[in-house]
Design a protein around this motif. Structure first.
Motif, PDB file in Angstrom:
ATOM      1  N   SER A 113       0.827  -1.203   0.000  1.00 50.91           N
ATOM      2  CA  SER A 113       0.000   0.000   0.000  1.00 50.91           C
ATOM      3  C   SER A 113       0.863   1.255   0.000  1.00 50.91           C
ATOM      4  CB  SER A 113      -0.913  -0.013   1.223  1.00 50.91           C
ATOM      5  OG  SER A 113      -1.674   1.148   1.282  1.00 50.91           O
ATOM      6  N   LYS A 114       1.929   1.263   0.794  1.00 52.48           N
ATOM      7  CA  LYS A 114       2.812   2.426   0.884  1.00 52.48           C
ATOM      8  C   LYS A 114       3.626   2.633  -0.380  1.00 52.48           C
ATOM      9  CE  LYS A 114       3.103   2.087   5.843  1.00 52.48           C
ATOM     10  NZ  LYS A 114       3.875   1.605   6.982  1.00 52.48           N
ATOM     11  N   ASN A 115       3.836   1.567  -1.150  1.00 58.03           N
ATOM     12  CA  ASN A 115       4.636   1.660  -2.372  1.00 58.03           C
ATOM     13  C   ASN A 115       3.799   1.741  -3.643  1.00 58.03           C
ATOM     14  OD1 ASN A 115       7.579   1.495  -1.632  1.00 58.03           O
ATOM     15  ND2 ASN A 115       6.733  -0.180  -0.433  1.00 58.03           N
ATOM     16  N   GLY A 116       2.478   1.746  -3.528  1.00 59.66           N
ATOM     17  CA  GLY A 116       1.620   1.939  -4.681  1.00 59.66           C
ATOM     18  C   GLY A 116       1.264   0.687  -5.459  1.00 59.66           C
ATOM     19  N   VAL A 117       1.630  -0.476  -4.968  1.00 63.95           N
ATOM     20  CA  VAL A 117       1.339  -1.714  -5.690  1.00 63.95           C
ATOM     21  C   VAL A 117      -0.166  -1.972  -5.713  1.00 63.95           C
ATOM     22  CG1 VAL A 117       1.698  -4.208  -5.722  1.00 63.95           C
ATOM     23  CG2 VAL A 117       3.590  -2.692  -5.152  1.00 63.95           C
ATOM     24  N   LEU A 118      -0.832  -1.758  -4.582  1.00 66.84           N
ATOM     25  CA  LEU A 118      -2.281  -1.995  -4.524  1.00 66.84           C
ATOM     26  C   LEU A 118      -3.038  -0.990  -5.387  1.00 66.84           C
ATOM     27  CD1 LEU A 118      -2.802  -2.872  -0.765  1.00 66.84           C
ATOM     28  CD2 LEU A 118      -2.553  -4.418  -2.699  1.00 66.84           C
ATOM     29  N   LEU A 119      -2.558   0.248  -5.454  1.00 63.28           N
ATOM     30  CA  LEU A 119      -3.184   1.251  -6.323  1.00 63.28           C
ATOM     31  C   LEU A 119      -3.053   0.838  -7.785  1.00 63.28           C
ATOM     32  CD1 LEU A 119      -4.510   4.033  -6.804  1.00 63.28           C
ATOM     33  CD2 LEU A 119      -2.190   4.966  -6.889  1.00 63.28           C
ATOM     34  N   LYS A 120      -1.863   0.388  -8.165  1.00 62.79           N
ATOM     35  CA  LYS A 120      -1.622  -0.043  -9.551  1.00 62.79           C
ATOM     36  C   LYS A 120      -2.541  -1.214  -9.913  1.00 62.79           C
ATOM     37  CE  LYS A 120       1.041   0.106 -13.272  1.00 62.79           C
ATOM     38  NZ  LYS A 120       1.123   1.256 -14.145  1.00 62.79           N
ATOM     39  N   LYS A 121      -2.699  -2.161  -8.981  1.00 61.15           N
ATOM     40  CA  LYS A 121      -3.604  -3.297  -9.214  1.00 61.15           C
ATOM     41  C   LYS A 121      -5.038  -2.809  -9.386  1.00 61.15           C
ATOM     42  CE  LYS A 121      -5.555  -7.361  -6.985  1.00 61.15           C
ATOM     43  NZ  LYS A 121      -6.879  -6.994  -6.525  1.00 61.15           N
ATOM     44  N   HIS A 122      -5.453  -1.880  -8.541  1.00 64.53           N
ATOM     45  CA  HIS A 122      -6.808  -1.340  -8.606  1.00 64.53           C
ATOM     46  C   HIS A 122      -7.054  -0.650  -9.955  1.00 64.53           C
ATOM     47  CE1 HIS A 122     -10.518   0.499  -7.187  1.00 64.53           C
ATOM     48  NE2 HIS A 122     -10.065   1.668  -7.597  1.00 64.53           N
ATOM     49  N   LEU A 123      -6.086   0.142 -10.407  1.00 63.27           N
ATOM     50  CA  LEU A 123      -6.227   0.825 -11.685  1.00 63.27           C
ATOM     51  C   LEU A 123      -6.254  -0.155 -12.851  1.00 63.27           C
ATOM     52  CD1 LEU A 123      -3.852   3.856 -11.030  1.00 63.27           C
ATOM     53  CD2 LEU A 123      -6.345   3.910 -11.152  1.00 63.27           C
ATOM     54  N   LEU A 124      -5.424  -1.197 -12.796  1.00 64.19           N
ATOM     55  CA  LEU A 124      -5.405  -2.189 -13.876  1.00 64.19           C
ATOM     56  C   LEU A 124      -6.704  -2.986 -13.933  1.00 64.19           C
ATOM     57  CD1 LEU A 124      -1.739  -3.480 -13.762  1.00 64.19           C
ATOM     58  CD2 LEU A 124      -2.814  -2.059 -15.502  1.00 64.19           C
ATOM     59  N   GLU A 125      -7.339  -3.196 -12.770  1.00 59.57           N
ATOM     60  CA  GLU A 125      -8.650  -3.853 -12.784  1.00 59.57           C
ATOM     61  C   GLU A 125      -9.682  -2.963 -13.466  1.00 59.57           C
ATOM     62  OE1 GLU A 125      -9.367  -4.840  -8.703  1.00 59.57           O
ATOM     63  OE2 GLU A 125      -8.367  -6.775  -8.887  1.00 59.57           O
ATOM     64  N   GLY A 126      -9.555  -1.638 -13.293  1.00 59.44           N
ATOM     65  CA  GLY A 126     -10.430  -0.699 -13.990  1.00 59.44           C
ATOM     66  C   GLY A 126     -10.233  -0.755 -15.490  1.00 59.44           C
ATOM     67  N   ASN A 175      -2.059   4.974 -16.345  1.00 56.32           N
ATOM     68  CA  ASN A 175      -0.669   5.389 -16.126  1.00 56.32           C
ATOM     69  C   ASN A 175      -0.589   6.826 -15.607  1.00 56.32           C
ATOM     70  OD1 ASN A 175       0.403   2.939 -16.904  1.00 56.32           O
ATOM     71  ND2 ASN A 175       0.485   3.533 -19.057  1.00 56.32           N
ATOM     72  N   LYS A 176      -1.442   7.705 -16.122  1.00 54.05           N
ATOM     73  CA  LYS A 176      -1.447   9.108 -15.692  1.00 54.05           C
ATOM     74  C   LYS A 176      -1.821   9.214 -14.220  1.00 54.05           C
ATOM     75  CE  LYS A 176      -3.545  13.562 -16.722  1.00 54.05           C
ATOM     76  NZ  LYS A 176      -4.572  14.265 -17.490  1.00 54.05           N
ATOM     77  N   LYS A 177      -2.870   8.503 -13.802  1.00 55.28           N
ATOM     78  CA  LYS A 177      -3.295   8.547 -12.397  1.00 55.28           C
ATOM     79  C   LYS A 177      -2.216   7.987 -11.470  1.00 55.28           C
ATOM     80  CE  LYS A 177      -8.244   8.537 -12.984  1.00 55.28           C
ATOM     81  NZ  LYS A 177      -9.498   8.182 -12.380  1.00 55.28           N
ATOM     82  N   PHE A 178      -1.565   6.909 -11.911  1.00 54.04           N
ATOM     83  CA  PHE A 178      -0.519   6.331 -11.076  1.00 54.04           C
ATOM     84  C   PHE A 178       0.668   7.280 -10.941  1.00 54.04           C
ATOM     85  CE2 PHE A 178       3.299   3.779 -10.388  1.00 54.04           C
ATOM     86  CZ  PHE A 178       2.953   3.202  -9.172  1.00 54.04           C
ATOM     87  N   HIS A 179       1.076   7.931 -12.025  1.00 56.09           N
ATOM     88  CA  HIS A 179       2.209   8.859 -11.958  1.00 56.09           C
ATOM     89  C   HIS A 179       1.887  10.086 -11.114  1.00 56.09           C
ATOM     90  CE1 HIS A 179       5.007   6.695 -14.391  1.00 56.09           C
ATOM     91  NE2 HIS A 179       4.104   6.545 -15.358  1.00 56.09           N
ATOM     92  N   ILE A 180       0.647  10.550 -11.143  1.00 60.58           N
ATOM     93  CA  ILE A 180       0.240  11.665 -10.281  1.00 60.58           C
ATOM     94  C   ILE A 180       0.373  11.271  -8.817  1.00 60.58           C
ATOM     95  CG2 ILE A 180      -1.754  13.031  -9.515  1.00 60.58           C
ATOM     96  CD1 ILE A 180      -2.631  13.070 -12.492  1.00 60.58           C
TER      97      ILE A 180
END
Length: 112
Positions: free
Chosen positions: A75-88, A100-105
């Motif tokens: 969670s602190k390193n953004g792995v769960l966010l990346k997974k969540h976005l890829l599911e979208g 990719n834009k949301k993750f880089h922001i």
């Protein structure tokens, strides 16, 4: 076979360092593992984490379950966010560019 993403303890007495590994849930803590995803050193300030993010996201997408500690690290390193976005992206809610834009922001805002 249930697959877990968990910590494997290495290092000296009273100075542990951990490998983040993918392992069968039946194998012992420091036993056989499938793949090493990174390292975690809690003795640094802040704790040092080195991750292979693509591999970690890939295992999460395949259904591997992280332990509570690993989930916090992810969670602190953004792995769960990346997974969540890829599911979208998979469901058709986002495009790959928006993902990719949301993750880089997020990465610029919360990572140093």
């Amino acid at each position: 076979m249930s697959v877990k993403i968990r910590l494997k303890r290495i290092g000296k007495k009273h100075k542990p360092i951990y490998h983040i590994v993918v392992a069968d849930s039946r194998s012992p803590r420091d036993g056989k593992f499938i793949e090493k995803l990174g390292t975690y050193n809690p003795h640094m300030d802040p704790p040092l984490t080195i991750l292979k993010m693509e591999n970690a996201v890939s295992w999460l997408m395949k259904g591997a379950q992280p332990t509570n500690t690993v989930k916090s690290i992810f969670s602190k390193n953004g792995v769960l966010l990346k997974k969540h976005l890829l599911e979208g992206v998979k469901k058709g809610v986002l495009t790959d560019e928006e993902c990719n834009k949301k993750f880089h922001i997020w990465y610029k805002k919360y990572k140093i």
